[in-house]
Scaffold this active site. Structure first.
Site, PDB file in Angstrom:
ATOM      1  N   ARG A  27       1.166  10.080   5.429  1.00  0.00           N
ATOM      2  CA  ARG A  27       1.341   8.772   6.046  1.00  0.00           C
ATOM      3  C   ARG A  27       2.611   8.085   5.549  1.00  0.00           C
ATOM      4  O   ARG A  27       2.699   6.871   5.472  1.00  0.00           O
ATOM      5  CB  ARG A  27       0.114   7.894   5.745  1.00  0.00           C
ATOM      6  N   TYR A  48     -15.141   0.683  -7.450  1.00  0.00           N
ATOM      7  CA  TYR A  48     -16.422   1.354  -7.208  1.00  0.00           C
ATOM      8  C   TYR A  48     -17.397   1.130  -8.351  1.00  0.00           C
ATOM      9  O   TYR A  48     -18.580   1.453  -8.226  1.00  0.00           O
ATOM     10  CB  TYR A  48     -16.185   2.849  -6.976  1.00  0.00           C
ATOM     11  N   LYS A  56      -2.094  -1.769  -3.768  1.00  0.00           N
ATOM     12  CA  LYS A  56      -2.939  -0.573  -3.776  1.00  0.00           C
ATOM     13  C   LYS A  56      -2.058   0.676  -3.835  1.00  0.00           C
ATOM     14  O   LYS A  56      -1.123   0.774  -3.040  1.00  0.00           O
ATOM     15  CB  LYS A  56      -3.795  -0.564  -2.504  1.00  0.00           C
ATOM     16  N   LYS A 103       0.865  -1.179   0.000  1.00  0.00           N
ATOM     17  CA  LYS A 103       0.000   0.000   0.000  1.00  0.00           C
ATOM     18  C   LYS A 103       0.899   1.225   0.000  1.00  0.00           C
ATOM     19  O   LYS A 103       1.646   1.474   0.949  1.00  0.00           O
ATOM     20  CB  LYS A 103      -0.926   0.012   1.214  1.00  0.00           C
ATOM     21  N   ARG A 122     -10.460  10.594   0.939  1.00  0.00           N
ATOM     22  CA  ARG A 122     -10.430  11.399   2.174  1.00  0.00           C
ATOM     23  C   ARG A 122     -11.782  12.073   2.395  1.00  0.00           C
ATOM     24  O   ARG A 122     -12.256  12.199   3.527  1.00  0.00           O
ATOM     25  CB  ARG A 122      -9.309  12.434   2.084  1.00  0.00           C
TER      26      ARG A 122
END
Length: 342
Positions: free
Chosen positions: A220, A316, A251, A199, A209
Site C-alpha cells: 500500500r 489490544y 500509526k 499512517k 492481515r
C-alpha cells in the site's frame, strides 16, 4: 569521598514507590485506552488468531460479551473492524446496513448507547476482494477520488448504525473533508472524525492481515506514508486539521514515537496512537519465550506513548491493562485504609 555541598541528587525523588507515583510525569488511566475488536460474519464461536495470542475474531454474541467486560474495566472506547463473508471489487458490504460491521455497530449502540464511545474503522480493505483500501482503476491502481465516494457512503452508513467516531484509515487525499461534507449533509453533524493522519506503510501490520482475512497482494505504498519520512506527517496533519478532523492518529506507535511527539506538539485537537498488531505480537511472543517480563513490557510501551504526547491509545491489551489499573488503585486505597488514613 562525599559529594560537594549543594550537589543535586535526582535520586531523592526515586527513593520510595509513593514518591515515584507522586512525581510521575505521565500515568495510564483506563478511560484513555481504546479496545480494537474484530467481528466476523458466519462464525459460530470466537476464532483465536495465531499471530495475536489472546485476540479473537468475534461472533456478534462474543463481541457483546467482550464489550461488557471492557466497559466494566473502565475502557474508554471500542474500535470495530468487520470481516464479511462476501468480498467484491468495490467492497459493497462496507456500506450495506445489513453488513457485519454495521450490524455490530447497531448492536453495541443499542446495548450501550452513550455509556461508551463506539468507533468504526472506515476503510475498504476488509471488504474488497483485492485487499486494497480503495477502488481500483483500469490499471489496477487505487483511484483516490472514486474511493472518496465509497468512503462518504460508508461514513453515513456507520453514523446511521450508531458509531460515535469514524476512523478514516485509508489515507486517501481529501478523505476528511469529503466524509465531513457527507455526514453534515445527512444530518450527522455530531459524528466525530478521527483522521489517520500519519499512517505508515509498515511491516508491523502483519498479524492484522490475518485478523481481517486480508486478500492483499502487493503493498500500500502509494497511499500509506514512507517510513523514511517525518516532515510528510506534519504536512498531512495540516491538511487533516484544515479539513475538519476532530482527532488525529499516528500509526504504528513505538517505531514512530518521534512522529507522535512532533504531531502532539503541533496539533490543536486530541492525538491518539494505535499500538498495532505487530507491536502486540512482539511483546507476546518475546514474553512467551521468557525473554522479557510481559506485564512490565506492556506497561512500558504504553507509558512511552503517553510520554510522547498521546492522549489515548488503541491497544489490544486495553481491557487487561484497565483491569490491572483498577486492582492497583483499589490496592493503594486498601493499604492506606489499613494504616488508618482517611
Amino acid at each position: 569521598m562525599s559529594l560537594v555541598p549543594g550537589t543535586v541528587r535526582p535520586r531523592r525523588l526515586r527513593s520510595t514507590p509513593a514518591l515515584r507515583r507522586l512525581v510521575s510525569e505521565v500515568r495510564l488511566h483506563p478511560t484513555e485506552l481504546i479496545l480494537p475488536m474484530f467481528v466476523k460474519e458466519g462464525l459460530n464461536e470466537p476464532l483465536p488468531l495465531g499471530g495475536m495470542p489472546g485476540v479473537v475474531q468475534h461472533t456478534l454474541d462474543s463481541l457483546l460479551e467482550a464489550a461488557r467486560e471492557a466497559l466494566a474495566a473502565g475502557v474508554g472506547g471500542l474500535m470495530l473492524f468487520g470481516i464479511p463473508e462476501h468480498k467484491d471489487e468495490i467492497g459493497s458490504q462496507a456500506d450495506d446496513p445489513d453488513g457485519i460491521l454495521n450490524r455490530a455497530l447497531s448492536l453495541l449502540a443499542d446495548e450501550f448507547g452513550e455509556d461508551t464511545v463506539i468507533m468504526a474503522d472506515l476503510c475498504l480493505d476488509e471488504f474488497t476482494s483485492h485487499g486494497h483500501c480503495g477502488v481500483l482503476d483500469s490499471t489496477g491502481a487505487v483511484d483516490n477520488d472514486a474511493t472518496l465516494e465509497r468512503y462518504a457512503s460508508m461514513a453515513v452508513a456507520q453514523a446511521r448504525a450508531g458509531a460515535h467516531v469514524l476512523g478514516l484509515s485509508g489515507m486517501m487525499d481529501g478523505q476528511v473533508a469529503y466524509c465531513r461534507e457527507a455526514l453534515d449533509a445527512a444530518g450527522f453533524t455530531d459524528t466525530v472524525i478521527m483522521g489517520y493522519t500519519a499512517k505508515y506503510a509498515s511491516a508491523f501490520y502483519g498479524p492484522f492481515r490475518e485478523a481481517v482475512d486480508s486478500e492483499l497482494k502487493g503493498d500500500r505504498k502509494t497511499y500509506q506514508q514512507d517510513p523514511a519520512n517525518g516532515r510528510e506527517a506534519m504536512r498531512e496533519l495540516g491538511l487533516d486539521l484544515a479539513e475538519g478532523a476532530d482527532v488525529v492518529m499516528v500509526k504504528p506507535g513505538l517505531p514512530y514515537l518521534d512522529v507522535l511527539a512532533e504531531v502532539a506538539r503541533e496539533s490543536i485537537v486530541p492525538v491518539w496512537t494505535y499500538q498495532v498488531s505487530g507491536e502486540y505480537a512482539m511483546i507476546e511472543f518475546a514474553a512467551a519465550a521468557g525473554a522479557i517480563d510481559r506485564e512490565k513490557a506492556i506497561e512500558e510501551s504504553l507509558i512511552a506513548f503517553k510520554r510522547a504526547g498521546s492522549d489515548a491509545i488503541l491497544t489490544y491489551w486495553a481491557t487487561e491493562v484497565a483491569q490491572r489499573l483498577q486492582v492497583e488503585a483499589a490496592g493503594h486505597m486498601s493499604d492506606r485504609d489499613a494504616r488508618g488514613g482517611r
